[in-house]
Structure formats: structure tokens, C-alpha cells
Design a protein around this motif. Structure first.
Motif: not given
Length: 456
Positions: A63-68, A89-103
């Protein structure tokens, strides 16, 4: 779950459980979509930002990926490129952001600035061009230092180089491309790596940075280029390498480049292509300084069956291999001097090659004379070679300096000596060898005479 609680990492020796936020995500995505369509983009993004944190802290990666992705899509649909870049920039630099979300963020945004792997999307206005470049630069910054996005970074870097090249900034494009050491990337295929390095070579040569081009060329494995389905890359690589060697005026390396192009299967299938490559090979072999490697290559080219279809070039190879004096100019010199490979590089380079050919013929003739004469009058030698005394002395001096021949010139007596003086030990050794051969001959003759007498 308490939002101010754990962040999904190990706590108290145990891993936190994953929280399923699918119902809440479905509801808020629907609400935010309505807000975005109604023009309330900021409110929609604020709603998804709070949901993104819950999904991230609760380890609900799906669901994190869906939201992003939804956040980026709303910005894109609204045509707000500034919000798009900020959200990325904001979403990709969140603290402890998941690699799947950044990808997912990067892969979602790439099609909005690239048509395929490397080609930037076409634009019609300066504003669109600026937005496209800003998005590419932002995505490159996000992928920097992330191993799981190294392939995307390489493609974005190449796209940025293409954009700069379209703007006429060749040096900037080359500098951008050099930042990526693609040979160390494990997620790219062999072909993609070679293609990327060839692009680095092309832009570096376009920048006239020939030292850097030689360094980049060393990253390409010649063994890989000889594999199947790599023929086009092989031809392109050696064509670019020839440009570098032409700048260095390295005739023998140019001969090797053109011979590598000639030996490529796809070139051998087209008569016009292989003829041009083989003609260029012969030309630069004739222009190459004498060496064992050059002689070996001359012999290999001479044994090539295709050379028979180029009789004038075959004659040139045979002249260079014979232990005979060559008359200058050559019979087919006009043909050699009109080849595209000879003329490429401008009039100054063509004049240099013309003078080099004359020098190679002179050097060949001096080597032949040194094989047949221990000493010869300078006037006679100049007559044999068709040179004046000054030019002859200059060429012999250059060959002696290079170590190609041994020679000493006695100016008062006008005598050139090609035989090196021997020390007493060498003279004695030669005398002993000659005596040994003579005695062996006498013994063999005596044995044959006795054998003949016994048979009578």
C-alpha cells in the motif's frame, strides 16, 4: 497502531508485525482522487502524506507503493511540474523509506521524461524543455548511490547527456556521462554496458579529449566484441578507435583498427564494405614503421584470398615483402592517396601521410641495401635510391637513431658502412666456425671418395 511508536525495525529483540492498511488506503485513495480532480491538489497530497507515513511505519509496503504512485500521478494529471518534483524529493528522502517505494517512484516518473530507455521525450517549448531536464536531474539525484537503482541511473544519465548534446553542449554531455562507471554495474546487460561505453567514447572524442577517450576505450573487452550479436558494436568501437589513432597519427594502430573492422562477419558479407576496410588496412600497413609485428601482419594480409580481388593493393603488399628496392612513387600511389581513409582528417594530415609514405619507401630501400652491401659510396647509394645526399644522410641518421640499421658515414671519403665492427672474440668465434665447417666438408668428401673406390 500508534504513529509515534516503532518504525518497523527490531524492538525488544522482536520484529514488529506488518500492519494491513488496505481498507483505509482504498478509501483515502478514492477521497484524494476526488479532491485532485476538483482542483484541490495540495489537500489531496496532504491526505496521502499522512497515509504514506502510516504505511511506511506499519511496514505495509504494497500500500505504501500505491500511495507514492498515486501522489505522483495526481501531480502529473494536474500538470504541476513543480509539485511533481517536490513530491518526488520528499517521498524518496523520508526516514526509513522502503527501497520498493523509492524504486516505484523512480520507475513511475521515468516514462514522463524518457520515451524509451535513453531517448528524452520530445518537447516543443522552452518551458517544457526546462521541466523535462529538471525532472531528469531530480531522478538522477534520487538514484545516486543506490545499488538497486543503478540501471535507472545509467539510463537517466545517458538521457541527460543527450539533452545537453541537443543543446550543443558537447563538453557538458561528455562530463555528465563520465560520472557513471557503468563497467562496475551488475544490473546492466553486457550489451547495455558496451553501448554506454561507446557513447562515452563518442562524446569524449567530440570533446577532443583524446587521452580520456583512450582510457574509456580500455574498458571495452575485445573478447566480448568478438561474440555473436556484438558485430555492430565491434564495428562502431573500432571506427571510434580509428578516430583517436588518426589524431595520434599512429599508422600501425590504424591498420589494426581497419583490419578488425574488415574481419567482422557482417562486413565480410558486403563486398563494398570489406573492400574499403581491406584497402585502408593495406594503406596504413604501408605507412607503418618497420617492426616484427608489422611484418607479421603484412604476411597475414598477403595470404588473404580477398586480396586477389584488389590487384593493385596486392602488388603493394608484395613489394613491401620483397627484398628488392622499390621505386618511388609507387605504381598505384594515386589510388592510395585518393582513399577516403587517406583524406580523412584534412589536408594537413593527408600531407603528413604522403610524406610518411615516402619515408617508409626510403627506409625499406636502405634496409635492403644494408643486406647486400657492407660498404658503399654515398653518391652511388643516393643514385640507387633516387635521393640527394642531404636527404639520404638525414634518413640514414634517423634509422640509426631508431636502431633499425647499423650505419656509419665517412664524409671525407663519401662512404657509408653498414657492417658493424666485430671485437676480437667475435672474429675468433667466426674463424673457428668457418674452420669447423671446412673440416666437416673435407671429411665428408674424403668419405665419399673412399666409398666410391670401394665399390669399383
Amino acid at each position: 497502531m500508534d504513529e509515534g511508536g516503532h518504525s518497523g525495525r527490531a524492538a525488544g529483540g522482536q520484529l514488529e508485525e506488518k500492519v494491513d492498511l488496505t481498507p483505509e488506503t482504498d478509501a483515502k485513495l478514492e477521497q484524494s482522487a476526488q479532491l485532485a480532480k476538483g482542483g484541490s491538489l495540495n489537500e489531496a497530497l496532504a491526505m496521502l502524506a499522512a497515509l504514506e507515513k502510516r504505511c511506511r511505519v506499519g511496514n505495509d509496503t504494497v500500500n505504501l507503493v500505491r500511495v507514492c504512485e498515486a501522489s505522483l500521478q495526481y501531480c502529473k494529471d494536474a500538470g504541476d511540474n513543480e509539485s511533481l518534483v517536490t513530491t518526488l524529493q520528499t517521498l524518496s528522502t523520508r526516514r526509513s523509506q522502503k527501497t520498493q517505494a523509492v524504486r516505484a517512484l523512480v520507475q513511475k516518473a521515468i516514462p514522463w521524461c524518457l520515451n524509451d530507455q535513453y531517448t528524452p521525450c520530445p518537447v516543443s517549448t522552452d518551458e517544457e524543455k526546462a521541466d523535462r531536464e529538471k525532472l531528469v536531474v531530480t531522478l538522477r539525484d534520487i538514484t545516486d548511490g543506490k545499488l538497486f537503482l543503478e540501471a535507472e541511473r545509467a539510463r537517466l544519465t545517458r538521457a541527460l547527456a543527450t539533452i545537453k548534446e541537443e543543446e550543443g553542449d558537447i563538453a557538458g554531455a561528455a562530463d555528465v556521462l563520465q560520472e557513471v562507471h557503468v563497467e562496475t554495474y551488475g544490473s546492466l546487460s553486457k550489451k547495455e554496458k558496451v553501448e554506454f561505453i561507446l557513447e562515452q567514447m563518442r562524446l569524449t572524442l567530440g570533446k577532443k579529449d583524446y587521452v580520456r577517450a583512450a582510457i574509456v576505450a580500455g574498458k571495452v573487452s575485445r573478447k566480448q566484441l568478438s561474440e555473436e550479436n556484438m558485430e555492430d558494436y565491434k564495428v562502431k568501437f573500432y571506427t571510434l578507435l580509428a578516430e583517436s589513432h588518426r589524431h595520434d597519427k599512429d599508422a600501425f594502430m590504424l591498420a589494426k583498427d581497419y583490419h578488425a573492422i574488415y574481419s567482422t562477419p557482417c562486413i565480410l558479407k558486403e563486398e563494398s564494405s570489406w573492400m574499403s576496410a581491406l584497402q585502408s588496412t593495406v594503406l596504413f600497413l604501408a605507412l607503418s614503421p618497420y617492426s616484427n609485428e608489422q611484418q607479421d601482419m603484412l604476411n597475414r594480409v598477403n595470404e588473404d584470398g580477398n586480396l586477389e580481388k584488389l590487384p593493385s593493393f596486392q602488388k603493394t603488399i608484395q613489394l613491401l615483402l620483397k627484398k628488392e628496392i622499390i621505386n618511388y612513387p609507387l605504381v598505384n600511389q594515386q589510388e592510395l592517396e585518393t582513399l577516403p581513409a587517406f583524406l580523412e582528417g584534412g589536408a594537413d594530415l593527408a600531407a603528413f601521410w604522403r610524406e610518411s609514405l615516402h619515408r617508409r619507401i626510403i627506409q625499406h630501400n636502405v634496409r635492403i641495401i644494408s643486406n647486400y652491401y657492407q660498404r658503399i659510396h654515398g653518391a652511388r647509394l643516393a643514385q640507387l635510391l633516387g635521393l640527394d645526399a642531404t636527404r639520404l644522410e638525414k634518413e640514414i641518421a634517423a634509422m640509426v637513431s631508431d636502431g633499425t640499421v647499423y650505419a656509419k658515414i665517412d664524409r671525407p671519403k663519401d662512404i657509408v658502412r653498414f657492417s658493424a665492427p666485430k671485437n676480437p672474440e667475435a672474429v675468433l668465434s667466426d674463424w673457428a666456425s668457418d674452420i669447423d665447417k671446412l673440416l666437416h666438408l673435407v671429411e665428408t668428401t674424403t668419405h665419399l671418395i673412399n666409398k666410391e673406390n670401394m665399390t669399383k
